[in-house]
Scaffold this motif. Structure first.
Motif, mmCIF file in Angstrom:
data_model
loop_
_atom_site.group_PDB
_atom_site.id
_atom_site.type_symbol
_atom_site.label_atom_id
_atom_site.label_comp_id
_atom_site.label_asym_id
_atom_site.label_seq_id
_atom_site.Cartn_x
_atom_site.Cartn_y
_atom_site.Cartn_z
ATOM 1 N N ARG A 30 21.174 -40.167 11.437
ATOM 2 C CA ARG A 30 21.417 -40.529 12.832
ATOM 3 C C ARG A 30 21.452 -42.039 13.008
ATOM 4 N N ILE A 42 24.852 -44.369 16.455
ATOM 5 C CA ILE A 42 25.870 -44.266 17.502
ATOM 6 C C ILE A 42 25.187 -44.361 18.862
ATOM 7 N N GLY B 132 18.774 -41.007 18.757
ATOM 8 C CA GLY B 132 18.911 -39.770 19.511
ATOM 9 C C GLY B 132 19.369 -40.002 20.938
ATOM 10 N N ALA B 238 12.099 -41.437 16.636
ATOM 11 C CA ALA B 238 13.288 -40.835 17.239
ATOM 12 C C ALA B 238 12.858 -40.164 18.539
ATOM 13 N N VAL B 239 13.815 -39.697 19.307
ATOM 14 C CA VAL B 239 13.504 -39.066 20.598
ATOM 15 C C VAL B 239 12.694 -37.796 20.384
ATOM 16 N N ASP B 264 15.364 -33.552 21.529
ATOM 17 C CA ASP B 264 15.559 -34.465 20.405
ATOM 18 C C ASP B 264 16.820 -35.306 20.578
#
Lengths: 81, 457, 386
Positions: A30, A42, B132, B238-239, B264
């Motif tokens: 990610r 992104i 995320g 991350a989320v 997420d």
């Protein structure tokens, strides 16, 4: 049709026509850039924000969300400083 | 009389409609677009990846595509500079996105139609730089273009009807939408969309479209919250969750109404910002609402330069199609009284009624209250809210040079309006000497190349 | 004594500071803000490398010394609202290709003659200093005393210190002058008159317009420059690097486009690339030609730049005096009117010494060097065509 790119030494499979960002995401990456100690990938997805830039075949500053991947592309994390 | 040379910048709905209508008159048309395929953001189809259910108005797209038969389509082409005058000039670079040593070409034209579209406006939220978190447009683009989803359980938040197709695209790809969070309250929405309902009955098809999105959300039992916002995003690397809070009509968060929603991924979309850079570089007048000023023929204040679509006002694809068709005909020299214009002018009137209602979801200034002092506002340069606010009294140039906000890789495209909201003052129009990424070697190699049309014999 | 300083750029700020420290009551007037124009559109250079022996070179040597002391003083004791100057004694390297190497050697020798440190680098030393330079560079001369500040912040720092000591700042336009029997009494602004015993014209490229308000003439004209800024990257340029034809470009009286490569890195990782000079009034059109020419020349010095992404460009207007010397001192005719303008590309570097010369001219303070060559009364500034 399947293609393969190299990301920091790791082979990643994707479909012909996918963007580099799409292939990275599809393979569970990610994020691929560090900014101020935090990880980026992104964000805007349409080529405006410049968060997703990678180095492709030695050329810096390529937006992964916009650039179509070609078989054999060598993708590296951007190094700013 | 020589053939009109027309360059259309942007191949989304407005640009395609302009190129098609101009070509119909016999003009010589070139359409330029950064994408590999025409379609812009709205028609981001990929022959292999795009699920049919993600494609809207496909029939119209195919019609326009075939109308481009006599048009020169310059894809994978960035416009990096434009010049007014006679002829107008459009400097392009063609090649793989951000590639080195792309092919430069300068197009000359009697008329230009600007159809450069818009991009998501995303308001900063504490935690929005966590992996995320993306714009709502990113979710759409990745779904349509790559057939890829970002997360397994997504909160879609922001304002405006665009949240609906975004939520639907997540569902179509098999993802879960935890909830949709809309800033406008039910009351505001009913007042904004319900008043003078007869004005909207002519916007046929929109009701059907709305129905399909709502049905999709009902089917998945996705909660839709109104008068609310994501005011904080949580996670370590991350989320992991968001805080959803009620907000008042000024978009100020209401204390004590916080709820935690696990997720997420977060897709944020607070409306759209028009991409005005090419218009500004041409010298077009910009309205106080920050759109390109046009007359009834879609002509800007600069001779030979027309504008259509989101850059004249956010209105969606249907308004863009109508405006584009008018702009293309006008650019080709068709007179205002010509019957060819009747249908698109009527369509434009109908769709403007729809577009005007989007103001229901306009951003209100209280949003800045949900920022912490250390919330990053400029993502490129990691400039925080406190750092920016500290320079409120200095000139905007001084603030930028001290905090670097807006001077990073995206040159303020993402943070610009938010910085203005924080400072409570406009930052001046978005003048950029170079419109898109250019390498020093490409700039150095710049030489005017062959003109668009050979001299008529 | 009450003195109005027109212009809150680097020169105006330096004059305000010098006059305030000498005991005067100072009002700085600027229609845009602090460092609102040229001083925020430049690189902040403090150079000795580009000066051929003469009055300006002597001033540059003195100013280089003055900046070191001033930066240390300002940065060592910052009052609220006073940013750091970011003074850096970076050093400069002037390089020449085959055809220009001899001329550069001779030039450096004349500079050494007046006390400028200019060390010829042998091939090995040059490659060690700047490994990414093109391989066909024939000669490099190192100027260890070349330095820089962040020009906008340094201007803000000088003015913040002056204000802390009592100087006032008014953001408004000087629209007229009050002159009685060839003596300055004050200035006019949209909100009223400001009385003064003296006025110092630090209006940069607009200094000629400002002089005209007082019924005087000062032949200062804008000379446009453009700069390219690259995307950030790991550091590949370690000094200020100039093509030896820089001196020729600065000294040229030609109105047509002159370009000469100037490349340096910034702490943020971007590379700044200049430079161009054109006399096009205050136009913002026709920028493509100088930008493309700068890009072309820069890639000849540093081939890696060819594939470097351009982040943005900007332009500004240098205040150009036709005889290539700033105008510092009393007006030829109007008593109480003083000028401190026309520094071309050296305004930031020469600012503190300009302030000292103005303190001498207005208040009789000890001048740091002979003010005669810079006097505005010299014939070449009275509107005689250049």
């Amino acid at each position: 049709m399947s293609i393969r790119i190299d990301f920091d030494g790791q082979p990643l499979d994707g479909r012909d026509g996918q963007s580099i960002g799409g292939i990275l995401l599809a393979n569970g990456h990610r994020t691929w850039r560090t900014a101020g100690g935090a990880e980026r990938g992104i964000f805007c997805g349409i080529g405006i924000c410049q968060d997703c830039v990678v180095t492709v075949n030695g050329v810096e500053g390529v937006r992964a969300c916009q650039r179509t991947a070609c078989d054999g592309d060598r993708v590296e994390r951007e190094v700013r400083a | 009389m020589s053939v009109r040379r027309i360059v259309v910048i942007g191949a989304g709905p407005a640009g395609l409609a302009a190129a098609a209508s101009a070509a119909r008159t016999g003009a010589d048309v070139v359409i330029v677009d950064e994408g590999e395929r025409v379609g812009g953001q709205f028609w981001r189809h990929h022959p292999a990846f795009t699920d049919q259910r993600l494609q809207h108005q496909l029939g119209r797209f195919r019609e326009l595509e075939s109308a481009l038969a006599g048009v020169r389509v310059l894809s994978s082409a960035s416009v990096w500079r434009v010049e007014s005058g006679a002829p107008l000039r459009v400097h392009t670079l063609t090649g793989p996105v951000d590639g080195a040593q792309r092919q430069g070409e300068t197009l000359e034209a009697d008329a230009v139609v600007l159809a450069t579209g818009a991009h998501d406006r995303v308001l900063p939220v504490p935690g929005w730089t966590l992996p995320g978190v993306t714009s709502a447009g990113a979710v759409q683009a990745l779904a349509k273009r790559d057939g890829v989803a970002l997360g397994t359980r997504t909160v879609v938040a922001g304002a405006g009807p665009f949240l609906l197709p975004v939520a639907q695209s997540i569902a179509i790809l098999g993802g879960e939408v935890a909830e949709v969070v809309e800033a406008a309250s039910i009351g505001t929405i009913l007042r904004g969309w319900g008043a003078r309902a007869w004005e909207l009955t002519a916007a046929a098809g929109k009701a059907g479209e709305l129905g399909s999105y709502v049905a999709s959300l009902v089917k998945t039992r996705t909660p839709y919250r109104f008068g609310s916002a994501v005011t904080r995003i949580h996670g370590g690397s991350a989320v992991e969750a968001v805080t959803v809070q009620r907000i008042d009509s000024d978009w100020r968060p209401v204390a004590g109404t916080e709820r935690t929603v696990e997720c997420d991924a977060v897709a944020l979309g607070h409306g759209f910002t028009p991409r005005l850079e090419a218009a500004i570089q041409f010298g077009c007048d910009i309205t106080s609402d920050r759109f390109v000023r046009t007359d009834e023929q879609q002509l800007t204040s600069v001779a030979g330069v027309f504008a259509a679509g989101e850059i004249t006002g956010i209105g969606g694809a249907d308004a863009a199609l109508a405006e584009g068709e008018i702009a293309g005909l006008a650019a080709a020299g068709i007179r205002a009284s010509d019957p060819l214009l009747r249908a698109p002018v009527a369509a434009r009137r109908r769709m403007r009624a729809f577009a005007a209602r989007l103001a229901t979801h306009a951003i209100r200034p209280g949003w800045t209250a949900w920022l912490d002092d250390d919330t990053i506002v400029c993502r490129c340069e990691e400039a925080t809210k406190a750092a920016i606010a500290e320079y409120a009294a200095v000139s905007s140039r001084g603030m930028r040079l001290a905090t670097r906000a807006g001077l990073g890789a995206c040159q303020g495209r993402t943070c610009g309006r938010s910085v203005e909201d924080i400072l409570g003052a406009p930052g001046g129009i978005d003048r950029r000497p170079v419109l898109s990424s250019v390498r020093i070697g490409e700039l150095a190699a710049h030489r005017p190349t062959h003109p668009l049309i050979e001299e008529e014999s | 004594m009450r003195i109005i300083v027109i212009g809150a750029g680097a020169v105006g700020a330096a004059c305000a500071l010098a006059l305030t420290e000498a005991g005067a009551e100072v009002v700085v007037v600027d229609r845009v803000g602090v460092a609102g124009e040229t001083s925020s559109r430049c690189e902040g250079n403090i150079l000795v490398s580009d000066k051929e022996p003469g009055a300006e070179a002597l001033m540059a040597i003195e100013a280089n010394r003055a900046w070191r002391a001033l930066a240390e003083r300002l940065d060592g004791d910052r009052v609220p609202g006073q940013p750091a100057t970011e003074f850096e004694a970076k050093g400069g390297i002037v390089v020449a290709f085959d055809g220009g190497a001899d001329a550069l050697q001779r030039f450096a020798a004349t500079q050494r003659g007046i006390g400028i440190r200019a060390d010829v680098l042998d091939e090995q030393a040059l490659r060690a200093a700047e490994p990414h330079l093109a391989s066909d560079i024939a000669l490099g001369v190192h100027y260890p005393d070349d330095a820089q500040v962040q020009p906008s912040l340094a201007t803000q720092a000088m003015l913040a210190r002056a204000r802390h000591l009592g100087a006032q700042l008014r953001i408004t336009e000087v629209t007229g002058a009050v002159v009685e029997a060839d003596r300055v009494r004050g200035v006019l602004t949209p909100t009223g008159r400001i009385d003064a015993d003296a006025v110092v014209n630090c209006a940069g490229p607009w200094a000629g317009d400002a002089a005209a308000l007082f019924g005087s003439t000062l032949d200062i004209r804008p000379r446009r420059g453009t700069i390219l800024v690259t995307a950030p990257m790991p550091q590949r340029v370690f000094h200020k690097v100039y093509d030896a034809d820089y001196v020729g470009a600065v000294g040229s009286g030609d109105a047509a486009l002159q370009t000469s490569t100037v490349v340096e890195s910034t702490p943020g990782g971007t590379v700044l690339i200049g430079s161009s000079r054109e006399r096009v009034g205050f136009s913002d059109e026709g920028l493509l030609e100088p930008l493309a020419e700068i890009a072309d020349k820069a890639t000849r010095l540093f081939p890696f730049l060819r594939d470097t992404m351009l982040l943005r460009t900007y332009f500004g207007f240098r205040p150009y005096a036709p005889d290539h010397l700033p105008a510092i001192g009393p007006d030829a005719r109007i008593a109480g009117l003083f000028h401190a303008a026309g520094h071309e590309g050296a305004g930031i570097g020469l600012a503190p010494t300009t302030g000292a010369l103005i303190a001498h001219a207005v208040l009789g303070a000890q001048p740091p060097l002979d003010p005669t060559p810079f006097l505005p009364a010299r014939a070449t500034l009275q509107g005689v065509a250049a």
